[in-house]
Design a protein around this motif. Structure first.
Motif, short mmCIF file in Angstrom:
data_model
loop_
_atom_site.label_atom_id
_atom_site.label_comp_id
_atom_site.label_asym_id
_atom_site.label_seq_id
_atom_site.Cartn_x
_atom_site.Cartn_y
_atom_site.Cartn_z
N ASP A 274 7.48 27.25 -14.91
CA ASP A 274 8.07 26.91 -13.55
C ASP A 274 8.44 28.48 -13.06
O ASP A 274 7.74 28.88 -12.02
CB ASP A 274 9.29 26.37 -13.48
CG ASP A 274 9.79 25.99 -11.92
OD1 ASP A 274 9.25 26.08 -11.04
OD2 ASP A 274 11.27 25.74 -12.05
N HIS B 39 6.59 30.53 -9.99
CA HIS B 39 7.24 31.45 -9.05
C HIS B 39 6.78 32.59 -8.72
O HIS B 39 6.69 33.11 -7.83
CB HIS B 39 8.81 31.34 -9.27
CG HIS B 39 9.72 30.03 -9.52
ND1 HIS B 39 10.73 29.75 -10.05
CD2 HIS B 39 9.43 29.01 -8.67
CE1 HIS B 39 11.18 28.68 -9.90
NE2 HIS B 39 10.32 28.22 -9.28
N HIS C 79 4.11 24.44 -5.36
CA HIS C 79 5.28 23.91 -5.23
C HIS C 79 5.39 22.55 -4.41
O HIS C 79 6.03 21.61 -4.69
CB HIS C 79 6.56 24.79 -5.00
CG HIS C 79 7.18 25.37 -6.04
ND1 HIS C 79 6.47 26.30 -6.92
CD2 HIS C 79 8.21 25.31 -6.83
CE1 HIS C 79 6.97 26.73 -7.92
NE2 HIS C 79 8.34 26.09 -8.06
N HIS D 69 9.37 18.80 -12.90
CA HIS D 69 9.25 20.18 -12.01
C HIS D 69 8.27 21.17 -12.88
O HIS D 69 7.04 21.47 -12.28
CB HIS D 69 10.26 20.80 -11.46
CG HIS D 69 10.03 21.77 -10.57
ND1 HIS D 69 9.20 21.63 -9.40
CD2 HIS D 69 10.24 23.09 -10.64
CE1 HIS D 69 9.23 22.69 -8.92
NE2 HIS D 69 9.87 23.85 -9.52
N ASN E 86 4.25 21.82 -12.11
CA ASN E 86 3.85 23.15 -11.73
C ASN E 86 2.66 23.85 -12.67
O ASN E 86 1.54 24.36 -12.13
CB ASN E 86 5.04 24.34 -11.76
CG ASN E 86 5.84 24.30 -10.40
OD1 ASN E 86 5.18 23.92 -9.43
ND2 ASN E 86 6.98 24.44 -10.48
FE LIG Z 1 10.02 25.96 -8.91
#
Ligand SMILES: [Fe+2]
Length: 389
Positions: free
Chosen positions: A199, A203, A268, A282, A286
């Motif tokens: 994750d 980002h 996302h 999540h 991703n």
């Molecule tokens: Fe995230």
């Protein structure tokens, strides 16, 4: 890379406290924020885990400032959990929140603070910049290294009835303090370390390929990529490697500041939709989608992806920007394989007949707005999903 019309605002208001055992400083931090009746937000697993002990440590450090504990947070926090937490916070007269947990817990606290401030139910307030005054102070102590929620202005809260993730974004919900204590993450299982670490990697890449990218966020993202490439495999191979744990906490934090300013994109938007419809965690969503979305965006941001390849230790000298960018995608794939992440949506319970709905949900997700390439047509998101399936 950038034109003369570059303009941006960079924010990083969160005080960051890093150190081995730093969680025990939470009492002083609450004091500095005038917290007299602290609500501690966490989840049952952490509260009861015989190996964690972090919740007890924080309770002790808060002493008589602790007014109550709300430990009903679940993975993928929901509107019903936030509303219940807000009722409880009100009943104890909470004037400060301390969170011990992952992104789901930190987002729950942000949601509780919003409801305390605006009243009603959390689902009444989704959107961007809906607050007109600060909410109660919040000290976040992350127990995972990935979401960056301890420094961001967003909370993602699931509406379990509508199978959608709602996004609440406002500068007033950026936590006041983030305490990064490697000892709070050592008991995290390898699978969670991998998912949350990817994750954080997402980002970084999303901040870099965002239409709102700028040089300060870029440098944080690239610095974090360097740390993740080196320390994520180490943290997975040996969960007690406190150096690797600490560096991953810092990387996730840097990545959080990067995307908190530059925003995220199609990865996302799709991950929120996959999580909303099929409950895929999540970070796992991703991790699967990231290389496919990079391929989708590639020709728009080859110069950025070249930097990604370099940050991951690939020698790209003599390669064209496009070839270097493809090396970056392959380096991401190699990392996900090395840390045993699932490779396909079909491997994590997503049904092929659900792809069309996910593609449509993603188009209306707030994250897609800043993607390198503008995406308005669900046929485009469906193309990516089919490749990742
Ligand atoms: Fe995230």
């Amino acid at each position: 890379m950038y034109n003369a019309d570059l303009n941006f605002i960079f924010r990083n208001p969160t005080k960051i406290v890093f150190g081995m055992g730093a969680a025990s400083e939470v009492g002083q931090e609450a004091e500095a924020l005038n917290g007299r009746k602290v609500l501690l937000v966490t989840d049952r697993f952490l509260e009861r885990s015989p190996t964690f002990g972090g919740v007890e440590k924080v309770k002790k450090a808060l002493g008589n400032k602790l007014a109550g504990v709300f430990s009903e947070v679940e993975p993928d926090t929901g509107t019903h959990i936030v509303n219940k937490g807000a009722d409880y916070a009100r009943s104890i007269g909470a004037d400060c929140i301390v969170t011990v947990g992952g992104g789901s817990s930190i987002d729950t606290s942000k949601g509780i603070a919003i409801v305390l401030s605006l009243g009603g139910k959390i689902e009444d307030h989704p959107g961007i910049n809906f607050l007109s005054a600060p909410v109660i102070p919040h000290i976040a102590i992350p127990t995972t290294a990935g979401t960056g929620s301890e420094v961001t202005y967003a909370a993602v809260i699931k509406d379990h009835e509508k199978h959608r993730k709602l996004i609440f974004a406002d500068n007033y919900i950026i936590p006041n303090v983030a305490i990064l204590d490697p000892l709070m993450t050592v008991s995290m299982p390898a699978s969670v370390t991998g998912a949350t670490g990817m994750d954080a990697m997402s980002h970084c890449i999303e901040a870099l390929h965002s239409q709102q990218a700028e040089p300060i966020a870029d440098s944080l993202a690239l610095g974090a990529i360097r740390l993740i490439a080196e320390f994520l495999p180490k943290a997975i191979e040996n969960g007690n490697d406190v150096i690797a744990r600490g560096q991953m906490l810092i990387a996730a934090n840097m990545a959080g500041v990067a995307f908190g300013n530059a925003q995220v994109g199609v990865v996302h938007a799709l991950a929120h939709s996959v999580g909303g419809r099929f409950g895929v965690p999540h970070g796992v969503a991703n991790s699967i989608l990231l290389p496919y979305c990079m391929e989708y965006n590639l020709d728009a941001v080859v110069d950025k992806y070249r930097l990604v390849a370099q940050a991951m230790g690939i020698n790209v000298s003599g390669l064209s920007d496009e070839a270097a960018a493809r090396e970056a995608v392959e380096a991401i794939r190699a990392l996900t394989r090395r840390i045993n992440m699932p490779q396909r949506l079909r491997d994590v319970g997503v049904k092929e007949e659900g792809l069309k709905q996910i593609a449509e949900d993603a188009i209306s997700d707030a994250s897609i707005v800043y993607n390198a390439k503008s995406i308005l047509d669900p046929e485009e998101t469906l193309k990516i999903l089919k490749q990742a399936y």
